[in-house]
Enzyme design. Structure first.
Site, PDB file in Angstrom:
ATOM      1  N   SER A 208       0.946  -1.207  -0.092  1.00 45.38           N
ATOM      2  CA  SER A 208      -0.055  -0.110   0.012  1.00 45.38           C
ATOM      3  C   SER A 208       0.677   1.330  -0.054  1.00 45.38           C
ATOM      4  O   SER A 208       0.314   2.323  -0.441  1.00 45.38           O
ATOM      5  CB  SER A 208      -0.966  -0.078   1.269  1.00 45.38           C
ATOM      6  OG  SER A 208      -0.218  -0.345   2.467  1.00 45.38           O
TER       7      SER A 208
ATOM      8  N   HIS B 254      -5.423  -3.685  -2.542  1.00 46.28           N
ATOM      9  CA  HIS B 254      -5.124  -2.443  -3.604  1.00 46.28           C
ATOM     10  C   HIS B 254      -5.113  -3.190  -4.884  1.00 46.28           C
ATOM     11  O   HIS B 254      -5.043  -2.287  -6.044  1.00 46.28           O
ATOM     12  CB  HIS B 254      -3.864  -1.997  -3.119  1.00 46.28           C
ATOM     13  CG  HIS B 254      -3.724  -1.207  -2.137  1.00 46.28           C
ATOM     14  ND1 HIS B 254      -4.309   0.182  -1.961  1.00 46.28           N
ATOM     15  CD2 HIS B 254      -3.392  -1.411  -0.873  1.00 46.28           C
ATOM     16  CE1 HIS B 254      -4.206   0.563  -0.676  1.00 46.28           C
ATOM     17  NE2 HIS B 254      -3.795  -0.492   0.083  1.00 46.28           N
TER      18      HIS B 254
ATOM     19  N   LYS C 269     -11.938   0.216  -1.768  1.00 48.86           N
ATOM     20  CA  LYS C 269     -10.612   0.876  -2.559  1.00 48.86           C
ATOM     21  C   LYS C 269     -11.145   0.904  -3.897  1.00 48.86           C
ATOM     22  O   LYS C 269     -11.865   1.811  -4.483  1.00 48.86           O
ATOM     23  CB  LYS C 269      -9.348   0.124  -2.437  1.00 48.86           C
ATOM     24  CG  LYS C 269      -8.871   0.472  -1.052  1.00 48.86           C
ATOM     25  CD  LYS C 269      -7.748  -0.007  -0.306  1.00 48.86           C
ATOM     26  CE  LYS C 269      -7.607   0.360   0.858  1.00 48.86           C
ATOM     27  NZ  LYS C 269      -6.711  -0.721   1.579  1.00 48.86           N
TER      28      LYS C 269
HETATM   29  C1  LIG Z   1      -6.730  -0.603   2.992  1.00 50.02           C
HETATM   30  C2  LIG Z   1      -6.229  -2.132   3.210  1.00 50.02           C
HETATM   31  C3  LIG Z   1      -6.925  -2.930   4.154  1.00 50.02           C
HETATM   32  C4  LIG Z   1      -8.029  -2.559   5.002  1.00 50.02           C
HETATM   33  O1  LIG Z   1      -9.152  -2.378   4.446  1.00 50.02           O
HETATM   34  P1  LIG Z   1     -10.254  -1.603   4.696  1.00 50.02           P
HETATM   35  O2  LIG Z   1     -11.460  -2.058   4.073  1.00 50.02           O
HETATM   36  O3  LIG Z   1     -10.196  -0.162   4.544  1.00 50.02           O
HETATM   37  O4  LIG Z   1     -10.572  -1.663   6.246  1.00 50.02           O
HETATM   38  C5  LIG Z   1      -6.249  -4.345   4.357  1.00 50.02           C
HETATM   39  N1  LIG Z   1      -5.281  -4.761   3.781  1.00 50.02           N
HETATM   40  C6  LIG Z   1      -4.657  -3.733   2.885  1.00 50.02           C
HETATM   41  C7  LIG Z   1      -3.386  -4.215   2.222  1.00 50.02           C
HETATM   42  C8  LIG Z   1      -4.846  -2.543   2.752  1.00 50.02           C
HETATM   43  O5  LIG Z   1      -4.228  -1.662   1.931  1.00 50.02           O
END
Ligand SMILES: *Cc1c(COP(=O)(O)O)cnc(C)c1O
Length: 391
Positions: free
Chosen positions: A181, A209, A240
């Site tokens: 990320s 992502h 996302k």
């Molecule tokens: C953003 C993210 C999460 C968490 O997801 P949310 O739905 O925002 O809680 C989990 N793993 C990774 C790699 C992320 O980037």
């Protein structure tokens, strides 16, 4: 001293080390141009990669579901929180991901924090990438398994750790983000999957992502690496690229049945609103029907990386729509972010603990809604990185 006085000292320490995060002014409409303190800024901070968060088609589906089923769910899925719309989204996710079944979680964080401890317990071994997302790290901490951290994206180190520790463990689990990320780089999935097979280890891939962005059908990087759908447990989020909210896991039906019994963040947390589930169904339709969003996004990202590098900026190992501008000291990252903000761009500085000390960066994330003009203006505002050119 009052019992909470230590917190003031803690905050002062963060401020002194340029690590204090202050809540920015609230952001309202999630489009490419956001308003911060009354000023429009072009937003290069959002994970809304396909530009769906403010799509009227998603909003209409959400509103309709709200009117049909209510705003809140009242309870966890097993009690009375799971609606027909949730069931339909699970069916659609499984179909989209070519998996037998899917299970929804309140968020991606909740999915990881609940699934890892459900899969690994005392006597088991977890093998985890050093740069895994905080939610996977917390999942490892919550499990009572021994966690072995391998160097970031280093399959040889993973192989060493497996050779040493897997034979003694009752079960082994390898857990990694597929697209990281902060650095926007990609895990060596083919090698990791081969190691998982060799050591009979479970493989957990966090596609947060990558879902909707990578792979011929937008399923993610496991698809792009031709990993068989049943070769890994895949976790994703609808927060996302899908532009909504809520986490999910896909895999064999037995796994989903087990997690619905054992993942504590599933059993003990209220179901996501039906409105977000309804919007996510429409988002999946868009991912299937409009592949140009992801192909265009990745082409734009490759072009931007090239132009940044030509101007002397370091973008690390990014191979995606997430492009770090590597700065180093936290104070310099904050200063560069502020300079861009004054020029009309929202590009947050990423500091410890999100990245290791001395590796602060600006994190640019692109969406399908960024125009060539916006990207050109950002490059003009950044200018050339003379400092590094001299070094
Ligand atoms: C953003 C993210 C999460 C968490 O997801 P949310 O739905 O925002 O809680 C989990 N793993 C990774 C790699 C992320 O980037």
């Amino acid at each position: 001293m009052a019992p909470l006085d230590w917190i003031d000292a803690e905050l002062a320490g963060l401020r002194q080390r340029d690590l204090l995060r202050e809540l920015p002014a609230p952001f309202d409409l999630q489009t490419t141009t956001i308003e911060v303190a009354g000023r429009p800024l072009i937003n290069f901070a959002s994970n809304d990669y396909l530009g769906l968060a403010a799509d009227p088609r998603l909003a209409a589906a959400a509103a309709e579901a709200c009117h049909a089923t209510g705003v809140g769910r009242g309870a966890s899925p097993l009690v009375c929180g799971r609606s027909t719309i949730h069931a339909e989204l699970e069916r659609r996710l499984a179909e989209f991901e070519h998996a037998e079944a899917a299970l929804l979680f309140p968020s991606g964080f909740a999915a990881n924090a609940g699934i890892v401890p459900a899969l690994a317990d005392r006597g088991d071994a977890i093998f985890a990438d050093a740069k895994n997302h905080a939610s996977l790290i917390d999942g490892c901490r919550l499990s009572r398994a021994e966690t072995h951290i391998y160097r970031h994206n280093d399959a040889a180190h993973l192989a060493e750790l497996l050779a040493t520790h897997a034979p003694q463990a009752r079960r082994s689990l390898i857990a990694t983000d597929t697209l990281f990320s902060m650095d926007g780089d990609v895990a060596p999935l083919v090698e990791i999957a081969a190691l998982a097979r060799r050591y009979d280890a479970m493989l957990l891939l966090d596609e947060a992502h990558a879902t909707g962005v990578f792979g011929p059908h937008g399923r993610g990087l496991a698809e792009a690496a031709s990993i068989e759908p049943d070769g890994a447990i895949r976790i994703g989020t609808m927060s996302k690229a899908l532009g909504v909210a809520g986490g999910f896991v896909v895999g064999p039906q037995a796994l989903v049945d087990y997690l619905a019994n054992r993942a504590r963040s599933y059993v003990f947390s209220t179901a996501q609103p039906a409105s977000t589930a309804a919007a996510a169904i429409v988002a999946l339709d868009v991912v299937v029907a409009e592949p140009q969003r992801r192909t265009q996004l990745l082409a734009t990202a490759a072009d931007l990386r090239e132009r940044l590098q030509a101007a002397g900026w370091r973008t690390g190992d990014s191979a995606s729509q997430i492009i770090p501008i590597e700065v180093g000291p936290a104070a310099e990252a904050v200063a560069l972010s502020r300079r861009l903000r004054d020029a009309g761009f929202w590009v947050p500085a990423i500091r410890p603990p999100s990245v290791p000390p001395g590796e602060s960066l600006l994190r640019l994330s692109l969406t399908a809604n960024h125009t060539p003009a916006m990207i050109g203006a950002l490059l003009a505002a950044l200018g050339a990185n003379h400092q590094d050119a001299k070094a």
